[in-house]
Design a protein around this motif. Sequence first.
Motif, PDB file in Angstrom:
ATOM      1  N   THR C 203       0.830  -1.209   0.000  1.00  0.00           N
ATOM      2  CA  THR C 203       0.000   0.000   0.000  1.00  0.00           C
ATOM      3  C   THR C 203       0.861   1.255   0.000  1.00  0.00           C
ATOM      4  O   THR C 203       0.555   2.228  -0.712  1.00  0.00           O
ATOM      5  CB  THR C 203      -0.914   0.007   1.233  1.00  0.00           C
ATOM      6  N   VAL C 206       2.112   1.723  -3.467  1.00  0.00           N
ATOM      7  CA  VAL C 206       1.035   2.169  -4.362  1.00  0.00           C
ATOM      8  C   VAL C 206       0.765   3.646  -4.130  1.00  0.00           C
ATOM      9  O   VAL C 206       0.619   4.430  -5.079  1.00  0.00           O
ATOM     10  CB  VAL C 206      -0.238   1.321  -4.117  1.00  0.00           C
ATOM     11  N   ALA C 207       0.732   4.029  -2.841  1.00  0.00           N
ATOM     12  CA  ALA C 207       0.429   5.424  -2.523  1.00  0.00           C
ATOM     13  C   ALA C 207       1.472   6.353  -3.121  1.00  0.00           C
ATOM     14  O   ALA C 207       1.141   7.401  -3.702  1.00  0.00           O
ATOM     15  CB  ALA C 207       0.362   5.611  -1.009  1.00  0.00           C
ATOM     16  N   ARG C 208       2.739   5.948  -3.014  1.00  0.00           N
ATOM     17  CA  ARG C 208       3.805   6.779  -3.566  1.00  0.00           C
ATOM     18  C   ARG C 208       3.680   6.907  -5.081  1.00  0.00           C
ATOM     19  O   ARG C 208       3.783   7.992  -5.639  1.00  0.00           O
ATOM     20  CB  ARG C 208       5.161   6.156  -3.240  1.00  0.00           C
ATOM     21  N   TRP C 209       3.402   5.744  -5.697  1.00  0.00           N
ATOM     22  CA  TRP C 209       3.301   5.742  -7.145  1.00  0.00           C
ATOM     23  C   TRP C 209       2.133   6.612  -7.577  1.00  0.00           C
ATOM     24  O   TRP C 209       2.226   7.414  -8.503  1.00  0.00           O
ATOM     25  CB  TRP C 209       3.113   4.296  -7.625  1.00  0.00           C
ATOM     26  N   ALA C 210       1.005   6.471  -6.854  1.00  0.00           N
ATOM     27  CA  ALA C 210      -0.202   7.215  -7.225  1.00  0.00           C
ATOM     28  C   ALA C 210       0.045   8.711  -7.096  1.00  0.00           C
ATOM     29  O   ALA C 210      -0.383   9.498  -7.944  1.00  0.00           O
ATOM     30  CB  ALA C 210      -1.361   6.799  -6.311  1.00  0.00           C
ATOM     31  N   LYS C 211       0.766   9.096  -6.069  1.00  0.00           N
ATOM     32  CA  LYS C 211       1.015  10.512  -5.858  1.00  0.00           C
ATOM     33  C   LYS C 211       1.888  11.073  -6.991  1.00  0.00           C
ATOM     34  O   LYS C 211       1.635  12.145  -7.530  1.00  0.00           O
ATOM     35  CB  LYS C 211       1.698  10.710  -4.513  1.00  0.00           C
ATOM     36  N   PHE C 221      -5.966   8.499  -8.299  1.00  0.00           N
ATOM     37  CA  PHE C 221      -6.011   7.042  -8.192  1.00  0.00           C
ATOM     38  C   PHE C 221      -6.641   6.701  -6.852  1.00  0.00           C
ATOM     39  O   PHE C 221      -6.361   7.357  -5.843  1.00  0.00           O
ATOM     40  CB  PHE C 221      -4.581   6.495  -8.262  1.00  0.00           C
ATOM     41  N   HIS C 222      -7.471   5.674  -6.822  1.00  0.00           N
ATOM     42  CA  HIS C 222      -8.165   5.348  -5.569  1.00  0.00           C
ATOM     43  C   HIS C 222      -7.258   4.576  -4.617  1.00  0.00           C
ATOM     44  O   HIS C 222      -7.401   3.387  -4.418  1.00  0.00           O
ATOM     45  CB  HIS C 222      -9.439   4.554  -5.852  1.00  0.00           C
ATOM     46  N   THR C 223      -6.323   5.298  -4.018  1.00  0.00           N
ATOM     47  CA  THR C 223      -5.346   4.654  -3.140  1.00  0.00           C
ATOM     48  C   THR C 223      -6.025   3.971  -1.956  1.00  0.00           C
ATOM     49  O   THR C 223      -5.662   2.877  -1.563  1.00  0.00           O
ATOM     50  CB  THR C 223      -4.357   5.701  -2.594  1.00  0.00           C
ATOM     51  N   THR C 226      -7.703   0.664  -2.939  1.00  0.00           N
ATOM     52  CA  THR C 226      -6.680  -0.321  -3.282  1.00  0.00           C
ATOM     53  C   THR C 226      -5.945  -0.784  -2.035  1.00  0.00           C
ATOM     54  O   THR C 226      -5.702  -1.974  -1.830  1.00  0.00           O
ATOM     55  CB  THR C 226      -5.653   0.291  -4.262  1.00  0.00           C
ATOM     56  N   GLY C 227      -5.609   0.186  -1.174  1.00  0.00           N
ATOM     57  CA  GLY C 227      -4.879  -0.133   0.050  1.00  0.00           C
ATOM     58  C   GLY C 227      -5.679  -1.064   0.940  1.00  0.00           C
ATOM     59  O   GLY C 227      -5.162  -2.070   1.438  1.00  0.00           O
TER      60      GLY C 227
END
Lengths: 384, 340, 399
Positions: C203, C206-211, C221-223, C226-227
């Motif tokens: 997670t 993913v959060a870093r990538w989404a940001k 992106f719906h972090t 997904t998280g």
Amino acid sequence: MATTSSTFVRQDMLAQQPAPLGVSGPSHWFRTKLFATPKDTVLTILALALLVYVIPGMINWLFIDAVWTGSDRTACATVIQGGILPDGQSGACWAFVEAKFQQFMFGRYPADERWRPILVAVLFVILLIPMLIPKAPHKGWNALALFIILPFISFFLLIGGFGLPHVETQLWGGLMVTLILSFFGITVSLPLGIILALGRRSQMPVIKTLCVVFIEIIRGIPLVTVLFMASVMLPLFLPDGWTFDKLLRALIGVSIFASAYMAEVIRGGLQAIPKGQFEGADSLGLTYWQKTRLIILPQAIKLVIPSIVNTFIGLFKDTSLVSIIGMFDLLGIVTLNQSDANWSTPVTPVTGYIFAGFIFWLFCFGMSRYSAFMERHLDTSHRH
Amino acid sequence: MKKTILSAAIGAAALGLASAASAATLDDVKAKGVVTCGVSAGIPGFSNPDDKGEWTGIDVDYCRGIAAAVFGDPTKAKFVALSSKDRFPALQSGEVDVLTRNTTWTISRDTSLGFNFRTVNYYDGQGFIVKKSLNVKSALELSGAAVCVQTGTTTELNLADYFKSNNLQYNPVVFEKEADATTAYDSGRCDVYTTDQSGLYAIRLKMKNPDENMVLPEVISKEPLGPAVRQGDDKWFDIVSWVHYAMVNAEELGITSKNVDELKTSGGPDVKRMLGSEEGSKIGTDLGLTNDWAYNIVKLVGNYGEVFDRTVGPNTPLKIERGLNALWTKGGLQYAPPIR
Amino acid sequence: MAGMALNSETSDTKKRASSLINDPKVRGIFYQVLTLALLVLFVWTVTQNTIHNLQKANIASGFGFLQGRAGFDIGQSLIAYTSDSTYGRALLVGILNTLQVAVLGIITASIIGFIVGIARLSQNWLIAKLAQVYVEFFRNIPPLLVILFWYKGVIAVLPQARESLNLPFQSYLNNRGLFVPKPIFGDGAWAIAVAFLIGIVATVFVARWAKKRQMLTGKPFHTVWTGLALIIGLPILTFLALGAPITFDFPVAGRFNLTGGSVLGPEFISLYLALSFYTASFIAEIVRSGIKAVPKGQTEAANALGLRSNAITRLIVLPQALRIIIPPLTSQYLNLTKNSSLAVACGFADIYAIGGTMLNQTGQAVEIVALFLVVYLSISITTAIFMNWFNAKMALVER
């Protein structure tokens, strides 16, 4: 340049019309305050449901099903529990509070001597009221009477001497002890807090360090530990055989604790004083104490009066902790009386705590309202 | 901390509530004009303030006996209610002159805590009280029970030892105050409450329905309860001890508060010696008191049997038999060295 | 201080004896030396008195007693403890119990406090008033009373063990506490924990990538979803894949009480609920004033940018409000921790209660009070350091 002869220009104002129903009146209020959005509607309905669920039961328990008179536990117990109420009925046992009311107020203070604490209370109220009214004159004399003379008179009135029979502090209890502890704590902690705050801002490293260490240690530990030290450790620190009255030890513990918090509040006020005020005072050639007394403190304390009152509220609530070291303040005496076999029923503890809670709440709420009032009062005087 | 002593000194000066004591407790007591005794805050039969705030109980009467011996006046006794946690520091610091607070005499208290015990004014043992509805007949059936107990007592330690040595499980629920522990038991928080047997009878009285509770037969410990004084003051220790011995000897010799005046003149040599009416006797003065010290105790407070009957005996609500506390001549353990 | 400098300069020219007395520097040093002397005298007297009193009472000093056998049992313990354990271990049990109730209390109080604080600012009149009643009620009564109210007023009058209230998931509530099923971890249960950890780590990535992607392309992106899917889904999948290695031990009626399962005693529940509800009222006030302190222009500007109200709260108002909220919040957390010492009133075995028992069994008053000081001060300092770090992270970075 423009003439107003055009017929399509209205010559006079139309009479004012009431606002359309949609934006005023109760329906508007309901629409915007309760049912503004679907989410709000759901929340309102949920809250209403909660209130409908809780309030009738509470009123029933507190007033309708409650027992108002009686001389012992049978009045408040159901048949199964050995009382007279029908099974399944449950309500507050106000008869318990009624029977123990004197104890809740005075502890085991002898009945014949109870006029003494009452007299002290009356004197206190007489002196306190003008103190609280900002416009009342002679604040200085008033403060002297309230904070210096009254404690001395009360001391001899309460404990005896000058012909009055001696009443041991062990017999004191109830609301009386709560108020004595709070008043003493407030009277001592304010000057002590000011000294500590000034010390913390002092330029002398030794004094500054001392004050910082003292304040931070006291603020870092719970009051029960301080009270425990005052009640158990103090005798160890003192020379052989020196002993203190238990109430006095609690007073010392509470005051020390409160003064550390008070010091931080005052320091907040001191920090908010613009540097120019210090420099201005210095340039007038005032000494440190003149500067502090005449220029800095009056402004600093005025700034933090609401926080000071909040500290008082905290102190007032904290006095309830002395019941842990075996003193019978209001909460302690209520707890003690619940184990009285004459009154022990399932509803006795709750009733007692509701009563004690109500008294505490009344005092604290009163103080917090006063603090809010002072905040407004002082605020307007600063706005030019 | 500087402020502590400052405010302490100011407070003391202002309120005049502080007092100083010297090493010799007797002189100090005489100077103050009152004996200060540490007692428990409310155990019926031992020390308990009645409705008018008057203290009653066997421990309280012990203290009155000391006051009678020292001052010839049993009312010159001051009682300080102490929790089990406060009691030792209170004695160590000199807040009380003697601890008559149903305290168990153990070796560690006698040595490492720096106290002295000699007399036992009540032989007790730890027991259990349970609700009759549980149908428990013996403490050995208590595995899995929740046990309410007062913290910081020998009771707490005995409890742990007993359940451990019998391989029983239990769930201790500990409280700082006796009253909290008994209320918790009474309201059903625990299945069992444990303390000294005398205490069990006493707290049973305070319960909502005393008859629904029963004391189990097991006595799991020896609890000799007696007064404690600070080490290093033998004179005071002697006085405190001999107050008890005088009361026991009085019972043995048949001296009561009613016939003491008569026996003082007409009694046998041993009676006269004890009551100080023997010619040239220095027993009292050697003790640091007056020669009528024992007379005062018996006259003003009573002999041991009288005190026992008045506070915890069969005619009181506690209804405790003499048992171990009978005189040695009657099969009990109360035995006093001779006054000679 | 400006005046002082001036004074000392002029005193150089006119060297008179009186000027030395009037020299603030000299006087400052004199006062400090005096204070120091008084302090040393005071500490020395106290130490001498204490040593004398202890010697007279024949009490050995030192911390050696911590190695001794405790001999008493403790009802609530997070680590293995019997009456054979040492005093030191008993103390550790107390510290852990204090931390347990403090940490859980802080979490719950924060949740309730934020909800109530935001509710006080709600447009909905009823909700705002309810929140206000809550705050005014709990703020103005002593926490000890709240604890006793729960303990003696509410939980003590719950039904007896035989008439326990049935709750969902085979849990029971009676006057002995709350009984819940206890998970028993079979073979391979560790894999579930690993899956959970992997979920968290994934997670974060993913959060870093989404940001990063949002910064570059503006595509959100719906972090959150997904998280959640990763953190909850992965362990569940593992659980099913391994053939459900976790079983539950359900509480059943025993001779005296329910046995089996996990139990939360009334002492813990009362303390935890009381501390949470009490502290929440203060947190609510802090949150409210924090949010109110964010200038209205910020919300209006965000509105003008076309952000939705949710996004305004989350992205504009809260981050700014937090800066104001954190310092007073820290002191509330510390207050809660310190108030946990009220446990002694309801028989919960926290550090203060266990210390009290030890004091009684050993008579080591000075040492135990010193331990109290060390433990509470370290908790306070640790919390303060952590919150200061958090505060620095949240603070406004001026460019």
